[in-house]
Design a protein around this motif. Structure first.
Motif: not given
Length: 257
Positions: A197-200, A189-193
């Motif tokens: 935006a803060r994944l890193f 599944p896609c990652i929640d936007p």
């Protein structure tokens, strides 16, 4: 000329040392920013350890050994969680400026990372394909560090595929001029936007509570940047996620070795 050359080499060494110090200072600054989240990550399992150990002592006194054993097993799991957290922070804080990049064959690094996860790939019925062009593609990095990054991305992909009907991971590595691109794609599944935006950022994770610390991608990103590269992520259409590693190409070094 010799004197000038020596001065240039001396100044270059000083600049590299200064850059290493700045990178290390940046890492320590990020660790400072982590403190609030880290306190939560530590306090929660510590409180559970306190409760479980007290309960285990009472259960042993009452002869309820199977229940006490269950508590002790849970304590062991929490200790492992704490060890993983502190271990990742130690790796992140490590001063890596002295590690000079060297040519690393991408195909070999992918193979090593995949072999460490082979049992999980089989257990999850995950289909994996690898395409490296050219086959002897190499990057300027450190083999162990690159395997660590790839292993983290593959492990995350396996986790993302747990609830998917189609379980596929694709790794495509190519070279364009001075830059090598390694794309790690999964059909999950896609990652929640909002999370993407803060994944890193530290302690940001799309995994369920208790299944991820939110440090793996932070450390992976820092490893890649330390070697002059970049790590990014994007959602695919209609589903899936792609992580892209960009590193300096080292093909010339491989061909002249």
């Amino acid at each position: 000329y010799d004197t000038l050359e020596a001065k240039v080499q001396e100044r270059t060494a000083e600049l590299k040392a200064a850059q290493s110090e700045l990178v290390h200072a940046g890492k320590l600054a990020v660790l400072g920013q982590m403190s609030a989240g880290m306190a939560h990550e530590l306090n929660q399992p510590l409180a559970a350890l306190h409760t479980l150990s007290d309960n285990a002592a009472l259960l042993i006194e009452r002869g309820r050994l199977p229940e006490a054993q269950s508590n002790l097993e849970r304590i062991g799991q929490l200790v492992q969680r704490l060890a993983r957290l502190t271990g990742q922070l130690k790796v992140f804080a490590h001063k890596s400026g002295e590690e000079a990049p060297k040519p690393v064959r991408v195909q070999q690094a992918i193979g090593q990372a995949a072999s460490l996860l082979s049992a999980r790939l089989r257990a999850g019925s995950v289909e994996m394909s690898v395409q490296v062009e050219p086959p002897d593609l190499a990057v300027a990095c450190d083999d162990i560090r690159l395997e660590q990054v790839l292993g983290n991305l593959l492990g995350n992909a396996v986790n993302a595929l747990e609830a998917s009907d189609v379980r596929r991971i694709e790794i495509i590595a190519t070279c364009s001029g001075p830059t090598c691109t390694i794309a790690v794609r999964n059909s999950g599944p896609c990652i929640d936007p909002g999370i993407l935006a803060r994944l890193f950022e530290p302690f940001v994770t799309s995994k369920p509570a208790g299944k991820g610390l939110g440090l793996g991608l932070v450390i992976s990103s820092h490893i890649v940047r330390a070697f002059g590269g970049n790590l990014s992520a994007r959602n695919l259409t209609p589903t899936g996620v792609e992580f892209i590693i960009e590193l300096p190409c080292a093909m010339d070094a491989i061909h002249t070795a």
